[in-house]
Design a protein around this motif. Sequence first.
Motif, PDB file in Angstrom:
ATOM      1  N   ILE A   1      -6.765  -4.608   6.844  1.00 59.30           N
ATOM      2  CA  ILE A   1      -7.376  -3.277   6.686  1.00 59.30           C
ATOM      3  C   ILE A   1      -6.990  -2.651   5.347  1.00 59.30           C
ATOM      4  O   ILE A   1      -7.850  -2.223   4.580  1.00 59.30           O
ATOM      5  CB  ILE A   1      -6.965  -2.341   7.845  1.00 59.30           C
ATOM      6  N   MET A   2      -5.690  -2.596   5.069  1.00 56.02           N
ATOM      7  CA  MET A   2      -5.197  -1.924   3.857  1.00 56.02           C
ATOM      8  C   MET A   2      -5.076  -2.919   2.706  1.00 56.02           C
ATOM      9  O   MET A   2      -4.012  -3.078   2.105  1.00 56.02           O
ATOM     10  CB  MET A   2      -3.856  -1.247   4.150  1.00 56.02           C
ATOM     11  N   ASN A   3      -6.187  -3.562   2.393  1.00 56.88           N
ATOM     12  CA  ASN A   3      -6.176  -4.475   1.245  1.00 56.88           C
ATOM     13  C   ASN A   3      -6.250  -3.669  -0.053  1.00 56.88           C
ATOM     14  O   ASN A   3      -6.522  -2.455  -0.037  1.00 56.88           O
ATOM     15  CB  ASN A   3      -7.334  -5.472   1.334  1.00 56.88           C
ATOM     16  N   HIS A   4      -6.024  -4.348  -1.173  1.00 55.35           N
ATOM     17  CA  HIS A   4      -5.928  -3.649  -2.458  1.00 55.35           C
ATOM     18  C   HIS A   4      -7.216  -2.904  -2.807  1.00 55.35           C
ATOM     19  O   HIS A   4      -7.183  -1.775  -3.295  1.00 55.35           O
ATOM     20  CB  HIS A   4      -5.574  -4.637  -3.572  1.00 55.35           C
ATOM     21  N   ARG A   5      -8.353  -3.525  -2.540  1.00 53.91           N
ATOM     22  CA  ARG A   5      -9.634  -2.898  -2.870  1.00 53.91           C
ATOM     23  C   ARG A   5      -9.840  -1.612  -2.073  1.00 53.91           C
ATOM     24  O   ARG A   5     -10.262  -0.582  -2.638  1.00 53.91           O
ATOM     25  CB  ARG A   5     -10.770  -3.877  -2.595  1.00 53.91           C
ATOM     26  N   PHE A   6      -9.538  -1.656  -0.776  1.00 50.87           N
ATOM     27  CA  PHE A   6      -9.712  -0.469   0.065  1.00 50.87           C
ATOM     28  C   PHE A   6      -8.758   0.646  -0.362  1.00 50.87           C
ATOM     29  O   PHE A   6      -9.145   1.823  -0.392  1.00 50.87           O
ATOM     30  CB  PHE A   6      -9.478  -0.835   1.531  1.00 50.87           C
TER      31      PHE A   6
ATOM     32  N   ALA B   1      -3.043  13.828  13.771  1.00 51.63           N
ATOM     33  CA  ALA B   1      -3.551  12.768  14.659  1.00 51.63           C
ATOM     34  C   ALA B   1      -2.820  11.452  14.393  1.00 51.63           C
ATOM     35  O   ALA B   1      -2.460  10.730  15.342  1.00 51.63           O
ATOM     36  CB  ALA B   1      -5.058  12.598  14.462  1.00 51.63           C
ATOM     37  N   SER B   2      -2.602  11.133  13.112  1.00 56.41           N
ATOM     38  CA  SER B   2      -1.910   9.884  12.754  1.00 56.41           C
ATOM     39  C   SER B   2      -0.498   9.863  13.318  1.00 56.41           C
ATOM     40  O   SER B   2      -0.057   8.863  13.905  1.00 56.41           O
ATOM     41  CB  SER B   2      -1.865   9.723  11.229  1.00 56.41           C
ATOM     42  N   TYR B   3       0.219  10.980  13.171  1.00 55.16           N
ATOM     43  CA  TYR B   3       1.613  11.008  13.626  1.00 55.16           C
ATOM     44  C   TYR B   3       1.749  11.104  15.140  1.00 55.16           C
ATOM     45  O   TYR B   3       2.766  10.672  15.699  1.00 55.16           O
ATOM     46  CB  TYR B   3       2.382  12.130  12.916  1.00 55.16           C
ATOM     47  N   ILE B   4       0.753  11.668  15.807  1.00 53.11           N
ATOM     48  CA  ILE B   4       0.769  11.650  17.280  1.00 53.11           C
ATOM     49  C   ILE B   4       0.645  10.209  17.776  1.00 53.11           C
ATOM     50  O   ILE B   4       1.393   9.765  18.665  1.00 53.11           O
ATOM     51  CB  ILE B   4      -0.359  12.531  17.854  1.00 53.11           C
TER      52      ILE B   4
ATOM     53  N   ALA C   1      -0.660   9.201   5.364  1.00 52.24           N
ATOM     54  CA  ALA C   1      -0.400   9.273   6.809  1.00 52.24           C
ATOM     55  C   ALA C   1      -1.222   8.215   7.541  1.00 52.24           C
ATOM     56  O   ALA C   1      -0.721   7.558   8.471  1.00 52.24           O
ATOM     57  CB  ALA C   1      -0.744  10.670   7.333  1.00 52.24           C
ATOM     58  N   TYR C   2      -2.468   8.025   7.129  1.00 54.94           N
ATOM     59  CA  TYR C   2      -3.315   6.995   7.730  1.00 54.94           C
ATOM     60  C   TYR C   2      -2.735   5.603   7.483  1.00 54.94           C
ATOM     61  O   TYR C   2      -2.754   4.744   8.378  1.00 54.94           O
ATOM     62  CB  TYR C   2      -4.732   7.089   7.159  1.00 54.94           C
ATOM     63  N   ASP C   3      -2.196   5.392   6.294  1.00 55.01           N
ATOM     64  CA  ASP C   3      -1.556   4.112   5.964  1.00 55.01           C
ATOM     65  C   ASP C   3      -0.389   3.832   6.905  1.00 55.01           C
ATOM     66  O   ASP C   3      -0.223   2.708   7.401  1.00 55.01           O
ATOM     67  CB  ASP C   3      -1.062   4.145   4.514  1.00 55.01           C
ATOM     68  N   ARG C   4       0.427   4.849   7.180  1.00 57.50           N
ATOM     69  CA  ARG C   4       1.565   4.678   8.111  1.00 57.50           C
ATOM     70  C   ARG C   4       1.060   4.424   9.532  1.00 57.50           C
ATOM     71  O   ARG C   4       1.669   3.668  10.292  1.00 57.50           O
ATOM     72  CB  ARG C   4       2.465   5.916   8.078  1.00 57.50           C
ATOM     73  N   PHE C   5      -0.045   5.081   9.899  1.00 56.05           N
ATOM     74  CA  PHE C   5      -0.635   4.869  11.230  1.00 56.05           C
ATOM     75  C   PHE C   5      -1.059   3.406  11.409  1.00 56.05           C
ATOM     76  O   PHE C   5      -0.753   2.780  12.430  1.00 56.05           O
ATOM     77  CB  PHE C   5      -1.837   5.807  11.421  1.00 56.05           C
TER      78      PHE C   5
ATOM     79  N   PRO D   1       0.797  -1.237   0.000  1.00 55.77           N
ATOM     80  CA  PRO D   1       0.000   0.000   0.000  1.00 55.77           C
ATOM     81  C   PRO D   1       0.830   1.288   0.000  1.00 55.77           C
ATOM     82  O   PRO D   1       0.471   2.247  -0.684  1.00 55.77           O
ATOM     83  CB  PRO D   1      -0.821  -0.122   1.294  1.00 55.77           C
ATOM     84  N   MET D   2       1.921   1.327   0.781  1.00 54.05           N
ATOM     85  CA  MET D   2       2.720   2.548   0.866  1.00 54.05           C
ATOM     86  C   MET D   2       3.219   2.978  -0.512  1.00 54.05           C
ATOM     87  O   MET D   2       3.119   4.155  -0.887  1.00 54.05           O
ATOM     88  CB  MET D   2       3.916   2.345   1.810  1.00 54.05           C
ATOM     89  N   TYR D   3       3.730   2.038  -1.288  1.00 54.80           N
ATOM     90  CA  TYR D   3       4.251   2.356  -2.616  1.00 54.80           C
ATOM     91  C   TYR D   3       3.143   2.500  -3.651  1.00 54.80           C
ATOM     92  O   TYR D   3       3.313   3.181  -4.663  1.00 54.80           O
ATOM     93  CB  TYR D   3       5.292   1.316  -3.038  1.00 54.80           C
TER      94      TYR D   3
END
Length: 305
Positions: A131-136, A212-215, A115-119, A54-56
Amino acid sequence: NETKVMYFILLGFPTTAELQLLLFSTLLLVYLLTVLENFLIILIIRNNHSLQNPMYFFLGNLSFLEIWYVSVIEPKMLVDVLSRDKRISFQGCMTQLYFFVTFVCTEYILLAVMAYDRFVAICKPLRYPLIMNHRFCAQLVAGCWMCGFTTSSIKLSFIARLSYCDVDTINHYFCDISPLLNISCSDSSLAELVDFTLALMVIMVPLCTVVASYICIMFTVLKIPSSQGRQKAFSTCSSHLTVVILFYSTTLFTYAHPKLMYTYRANKLVSVLYTVVVPLLNPLIYCLRNKEARLAMRKTFTCIR
């Protein structure tokens, strides 16, 4: 004295004849490098199975977005540097403005999604693949573009109906919202209010998501017992955080203030940062600060040879 304006004149940057060629060469080089860098990132991600996550996936979409983002502004800017005729038709101006606002709004939201992906990756590692599947991820990217197009359509519907007197000069190097609001002959208070409200929403909601994600990420990382583990966790976020700070800080200065606080010189200089400099730096930040991306780049170039 109100007439249907047929074209605008973009004043751009006042330069001497001696500096014109130097400015043109610099801007052309920056534009070509920006397109090439982002194209290479897309190529590297597509050709390396280790980067199929997902990140890439989001990074590839960001690179695709930035190729179009710079192409909306810089080619016209390059022509105007050398040309005496700096006119742009009313339809051309509205088209440039529409796509520019679309790409800016989409990038705001896409950076928040990243940022949400990194969280999720750091704070919920066991549930991350679920959660971070390809479809989402595809739905999130589609949502980013949909928000960008919708916001731009609403803004343009108010700006395009304003009246302009005869041939108007725009003290900028591209068609942007604030310069157009400033030269309108009609009452632009409603258009200004809509623009300011939408700008705050498009900037502040993603910005709050990023903060919020980075906190949450920071508190999670600080609980990791080993310093090596903390460093590895932070390294996956450092590139994205640097890009967020660069993009948000420059655009926030330009778009999150009312028309009365608009200053031509300051806004033009800051605009150069987020339309020319930041898109050039983003691919370098991701490649130079990310060990995985550097290895994939070496592997890709080795295969090409």
